[in-house]
Design a protein around this motif. Sequence first.
Motif, PDB file in Angstrom:
ATOM      1  N   ASP A   1     -37.998 -29.879 -11.216  1.00 23.48           N
ATOM      2  CA  ASP A   1     -36.789 -29.582 -10.464  1.00 23.48           C
ATOM      3  C   ASP A   1     -36.712 -30.390  -9.168  1.00 23.48           C
ATOM      4  O   ASP A   1     -36.644 -29.845  -8.064  1.00 23.48           O
ATOM      5  CB  ASP A   1     -36.675 -28.079 -10.182  1.00 23.48           C
ATOM      6  N   ALA A   2     -36.741 -31.704  -9.327  1.00 18.36           N
ATOM      7  CA  ALA A   2     -36.593 -32.624  -8.195  1.00 18.36           C
ATOM      8  C   ALA A   2     -35.400 -33.533  -8.469  1.00 18.36           C
ATOM      9  O   ALA A   2     -35.104 -33.800  -9.621  1.00 18.36           O
ATOM     10  CB  ALA A   2     -37.865 -33.462  -8.032  1.00 18.36           C
ATOM     11  N   PRO A   3     -34.713 -34.000  -7.431  1.00 12.56           N
ATOM     12  CA  PRO A   3     -34.938 -33.725  -6.018  1.00 12.56           C
ATOM     13  C   PRO A   3     -34.583 -32.297  -5.653  1.00 12.56           C
ATOM     14  O   PRO A   3     -34.003 -31.576  -6.447  1.00 12.56           O
ATOM     15  CB  PRO A   3     -34.007 -34.725  -5.318  1.00 12.56           C
ATOM     16  N   ALA A   4     -34.934 -31.907  -4.430  1.00 10.14           N
ATOM     17  CA  ALA A   4     -34.686 -30.543  -3.975  1.00 10.14           C
ATOM     18  C   ALA A   4     -34.406 -30.573  -2.475  1.00 10.14           C
ATOM     19  O   ALA A   4     -34.646 -31.578  -1.808  1.00 10.14           O
ATOM     20  CB  ALA A   4     -35.902 -29.676  -4.267  1.00 10.14           C
ATOM     21  N   ALA A   5     -33.897 -29.468  -1.982  1.00 11.25           N
ATOM     22  CA  ALA A   5     -33.672 -29.366  -0.538  1.00 11.25           C
ATOM     23  C   ALA A   5     -35.009 -29.396   0.195  1.00 11.25           C
ATOM     24  O   ALA A   5     -36.039 -29.002  -0.353  1.00 11.25           O
ATOM     25  CB  ALA A   5     -32.936 -28.065  -0.233  1.00 11.25           C
ATOM     26  N   ILE A   6     -35.013 -29.904   1.405  1.00  9.22           N
ATOM     27  CA  ILE A   6     -36.221 -29.814   2.232  1.00  9.22           C
ATOM     28  C   ILE A   6     -35.882 -28.958   3.440  1.00  9.22           C
ATOM     29  O   ILE A   6     -34.709 -28.708   3.728  1.00  9.22           O
ATOM     30  CB  ILE A   6     -36.749 -31.197   2.680  1.00  9.22           C
ATOM     31  N   ASP A   7     -36.898 -28.485   4.141  1.00 10.44           N
ATOM     32  CA  ASP A   7     -36.552 -27.533   5.196  1.00 10.44           C
ATOM     33  C   ASP A   7     -36.138 -28.229   6.492  1.00 10.44           C
ATOM     34  O   ASP A   7     -36.352 -29.420   6.689  1.00 10.44           O
ATOM     35  CB  ASP A   7     -37.632 -26.463   5.381  1.00 10.44           C
TER      36      ASP A   7
ATOM     37  N   THR B   1     -46.444 -16.734  -0.373  1.00  7.41           N
ATOM     38  CA  THR B   1     -45.852 -15.574  -1.024  1.00  7.41           C
ATOM     39  C   THR B   1     -45.660 -15.943  -2.493  1.00  7.41           C
ATOM     40  O   THR B   1     -45.601 -17.128  -2.832  1.00  7.41           O
ATOM     41  CB  THR B   1     -44.473 -15.221  -0.423  1.00  7.41           C
ATOM     42  N   PRO B   2     -45.547 -14.923  -3.370  1.00  8.36           N
ATOM     43  CA  PRO B   2     -45.313 -15.249  -4.782  1.00  8.36           C
ATOM     44  C   PRO B   2     -44.061 -16.116  -4.955  1.00  8.36           C
ATOM     45  O   PRO B   2     -44.034 -17.010  -5.797  1.00  8.36           O
ATOM     46  CB  PRO B   2     -45.123 -13.876  -5.438  1.00  8.36           C
ATOM     47  N   GLU B   3     -43.027 -15.896  -4.125  1.00  4.00           N
ATOM     48  CA  GLU B   3     -41.798 -16.673  -4.237  1.00  4.00           C
ATOM     49  C   GLU B   3     -42.043 -18.133  -3.870  1.00  4.00           C
ATOM     50  O   GLU B   3     -41.557 -19.044  -4.535  1.00  4.00           O
ATOM     51  CB  GLU B   3     -40.705 -16.093  -3.319  1.00  4.00           C
ATOM     52  N   GLU B   4     -42.791 -18.339  -2.795  1.00 11.04           N
ATOM     53  CA  GLU B   4     -43.092 -19.708  -2.380  1.00 11.04           C
ATOM     54  C   GLU B   4     -43.903 -20.430  -3.452  1.00 11.04           C
ATOM     55  O   GLU B   4     -43.639 -21.581  -3.783  1.00 11.04           O
ATOM     56  CB  GLU B   4     -43.883 -19.718  -1.059  1.00 11.04           C
ATOM     57  N   ALA B   5     -44.886 -19.718  -3.982  1.00 13.14           N
ATOM     58  CA  ALA B   5     -45.734 -20.321  -5.020  1.00 13.14           C
ATOM     59  C   ALA B   5     -44.881 -20.727  -6.217  1.00 13.14           C
ATOM     60  O   ALA B   5     -45.019 -21.822  -6.762  1.00 13.14           O
ATOM     61  CB  ALA B   5     -46.824 -19.343  -5.447  1.00 13.14           C
ATOM     62  N   LYS B   6     -43.945 -19.840  -6.583  1.00 10.41           N
ATOM     63  CA  LYS B   6     -43.107 -20.125  -7.742  1.00 10.41           C
ATOM     64  C   LYS B   6     -42.169 -21.306  -7.464  1.00 10.41           C
ATOM     65  O   LYS B   6     -42.005 -22.198  -8.298  1.00 10.41           O
ATOM     66  CB  LYS B   6     -42.286 -18.881  -8.113  1.00 10.41           C
ATOM     67  N   ALA B   7     -41.581 -21.315  -6.265  1.00  9.51           N
ATOM     68  CA  ALA B   7     -40.629 -22.386  -5.942  1.00  9.51           C
ATOM     69  C   ALA B   7     -41.315 -23.746  -5.962  1.00  9.51           C
ATOM     70  O   ALA B   7     -40.761 -24.731  -6.427  1.00  9.51           O
ATOM     71  CB  ALA B   7     -39.992 -22.124  -4.583  1.00  9.51           C
TER      72      ALA B   7
END
Lengths: 592, 592
Positions: A563-569, B503-509
């Motif tokens: 799932d790239a590209p993606a948003a960065i923070d 977090t589980p969400e971060e790991a998944k993302a």
Amino acid sequence: MYRSHSCGELRESHINQGVTLSGWVAKTRDKGFVVWIDLRDRDGITQLVFDADRTAPKLLEQARNLGREFVIQIKGTVIERASKNDNIPTGQIEILVEKLLVLNESKTPPFTIENETDGGEDLRMKYRYLDIRRNPVKNNLIFRSKVAMEVRKYLSEQEFIEVETPYLIKSTPEGARDFVVPSRMNEGQFYALPQSPQTFKQLLMVGGLDKYFQIVKCFRDEDLRADRQPEFTQIDCEMAFVEQEDILNTFEGLTKHLLKTIKDIDVANFPRMTYDEAMATYGNDKPDIRFGMEFGEMNEVTQHKEFKVFNDAELVVGIAVPGANTYTRKEIDKLIDWVKRPQVGALGMIYCRYNDDGSFKSSVDKFYNQEDLAKWADATGAKPGDLICILSGVTNKVRGQLSALRMELATRLGLRKNTEFAPLWVIDFPLLELDEETGHYHAMHHPFTSPKPGQLELLETDPGAVRANAYDLVLNGNEIGGGSIRIHDKETQATMFKHLGFTPEEAKAQFGFLMDAFQYGAPPHGGIAFGLDRLVAILGGQETIRDFIAFPKNNSGRDVMIDAPAAIDDAQLKELSLKLDIKKHEPRTLDQ
Amino acid sequence: MYRSHSCGELRESHINQGVTLSGWVAKTRDKGFVVWIDLRDRDGITQLVFDADRTAPKLLEQARNLGREFVIQIKGTVIERASKNDNIPTGQIEILVEKLLVLNESKTPPFTIENETDGGEDLRMKYRYLDIRRNPVKNNLIFRSKVAMEVRKYLSEQEFIEVETPYLIKSTPEGARDFVVPSRMNEGQFYALPQSPQTFKQLLMVGGLDKYFQIVKCFRDEDLRADRQPEFTQIDCEMAFVEQEDILNTFEGLTKHLLKTIKDIDVANFPRMTYDEAMATYGNDKPDIRFGMEFGEMNEVTQHKEFKVFNDAELVVGIAVPGANTYTRKEIDKLIDWVKRPQVGALGMIYCRYNDDGSFKSSVDKFYNQEDLAKWADATGAKPGDLICILSGVTNKVRGQLSALRMELATRLGLRKNTEFAPLWVIDFPLLELDEETGHYHAMHHPFTSPKPGQLELLETDPGAVRANAYDLVLNGNEIGGGSIRIHDKETQATMFKHLGFTPEEAKAQFGFLMDAFQYGAPPHGGIAFGLDRLVAILGGQETIRDFIAFPKNNSGRDVMIDAPAAIDDAQLKELSLKLDIKKHEPRTLDQ
């Protein structure tokens, strides 16, 4: 130790040996009293057997419960197979299993891991790691690795040196669009990813490194047509103190070496054809010469009668389609529809059957008699049984249209055999090509290509007529390599930039380092670059490069697996001194 | 044809042959009646001779006017040299020139093209194409090419497959900072350039591709320390169905092959040392074992007297410096200053001379008698003639300080010989390392490294104690490779991410694709990656990687030759949906 042998290794000579194997459960056949399992790894498949007579009940039960794609390790004894399978190398034996360990379980895969899968393109790409387990994909990747290694071996033996050039370079507006990389340490500035290592390899020649090559990723931010990738791989080569002849010989040698070692095919010396000849004979600068159907120019034998369509045309040109006089009227009408599709763009097609009895029947019998038509047959080299197809119009366009028809018919007639390899050098390319939209000239190869000796002056008077020491290597109708002898003096390079519409300031800002380098003893030099993805696909007898790339991107440039590209923070953007500037004009759907 | 031979090729056996050579004018010696020119190309130097007796006056005049670095082509006859030069392979002959053609002139280079140049680092980098003409740089690049080719040959013979993984991937906040690449076709989104192909090579293992390698560029946007590059090259490798032992054996084989084929050196099986042992014995997880000076822990033999400095220390540790009891008081004071520099950070150093007569003289004779000091000698393995150097303090710190001192003394004593190669495996690394600033644990290797079997539970109670199946290959005090056995099941990977603060969400993302892949039959697997730049430099007997990179960047990440990075134009930014957001807080000087 997870295994004593691979799953492709065991033969009759191993019978009675104790072995340990590891791999994936490819298939289970459960006949109640006996369970067979195909165990798969990179090397092949070995059949495991468990049966009520010889296998402990608990182990038999365990085997029965294995799911597809479970990863297991087994210990057992090699035994002779009752019913042998001559289709696989391990087909003479099977393993009577004594111990089984599940190394990892597997959910049911979203498509079957078989040569012909039920997974569509999207699903296969999302689960590419499962797709790679399939033989066709796995074998393509192994094949690619082998081709690359043979390239390296051959060039190393020829004393080429592989030099790594940088990936973080400078953006230049010339050519295709660059991918850029913001520099955190140099605020407001950007690197670009190379579209090719062109200027660096030329600098290596100035640096006296002489015979350079590199198998290297290149990047182009183009709107992706089918079978284009934003990142692609080049075999990039350059030599100093060479003329065109030296380069053609060296890389003809490389190509022969690949055909020999990879395909076990010997080919004769490659034919050479000028660009003009290729355009006249095949309507195409990368002709497929595995088959004939060469163009016959027919102005002389068509423009003496009252047929206005031909008389008004700049060029009337035809091909003789072997054995196609059996096409029905309906089939021919379909062919006419085909050439009239906007992708081809012809206004119509005249045809003439060359009957088996030597007579002719054309769609314009009103205008041309048998004697006229016999001359058409001469012009196109038609024989009894052939169908002559004729297009007419503006030379450049009609050639392209007839070329498309020629390729289409060859495909339909099965003349484009993927076991046959017909390489060809196309030489003497024009230096410049006219952009019909803007009326400006572009470099046909690139701005570093040298005009042929003595033709520099022509740039002023007739830029389109200037020919270059530029050449393409064509294989089966595909350009697999292209290159040129380069400019190696500052004045010529400056003249070239001027004719390409650079101001002296622009030329200096973008390529000043190269022109500076030319002032410090630049040797004559030239080179070539091959598209590895395409080369490998063609050698593999296939058309689609995507099947020879481990993790390709889709037509939107996305890797759907990661799932790239993606948003960065925002913090990351801030560090790069950037802000998003999203256009508001279009509502976007979820999957964009 | 520009040449019949290279400039390094001609020997006595060619005498009387007519030859054509091309190359650069390296040096001209004009004695009036005779002119000698050293002609240089990649292969070497051939001496040309022109003299009043045998050379036409016009040609002699032409030779006389050649400038340094002019590119010329000559035709002539190979003759025997009057005064032979045994230092170069072509030193027995010279060419009596009959014809000379200037192929390109040269301005006077900004520095001399000789082994020892007068060009400083900046000038050499700006004119890198001239720097590359110098033998030391040219030979380094050729050497690098040879090493890379031998790596490929060896691994291919071991049935490794080179697979190209993508360069345009996804940014992950874990680890170092990514370089990002804005995507034009996916508005507001970014690719990242890979810091390593880690997840892709693991997916290849899940895909059943088994033995993978790749020589590949990697990217890290770090503030550059000396001798770090934003782009660097890895030999990246991964194997399926392996245990640590399999990997160590395979890559010990590779390293031996390189030492043998490149340096003609046979080395014995590599010693192995645990991380803990390396830290205790050398204060360092990449010890240089070309020489001794192993640490002697001295708490027992020092903490029984009234010397408070030692008594208060967590660790008292010393080394015996061979033959150093001849150091003068002044020299030792300088050494003490050296360890007190902030870069080392020791508070002081105690020393003890082991006199040739067997007696001792220490800087703390007030506290310790001869019997005590003899025990110090025992603890450090000192012999008469040695100097014992002792540091004390907090274990972790004092080890690092003594390690720095050990390396410095070895360098001063000439014990770090660049013709000697002492490889070493360091194994059993901690899984996690405590960040003293934040109090958080980081993955010491990376988050995909597997804890040793049975130690997963320890993560809850004593994370710092968990050991990993992780290993480094150390050569002459440098880590040249590092790797681990990986986690291959989703649950362990999820536990690992949790302990690293995801977090589980971060790991998944960020790593969902990998954890998904682990559910479809992931085999046990592991691998290693070598830093090619460093490996080549060390094999080349040097320390600086920059000298082994064709076009390196400086410490601000700039390529000063092409002047990159650079500003891009507004249209380009707009297409990428980006705006610059330059910080105004600091005035910038022109050269920033």
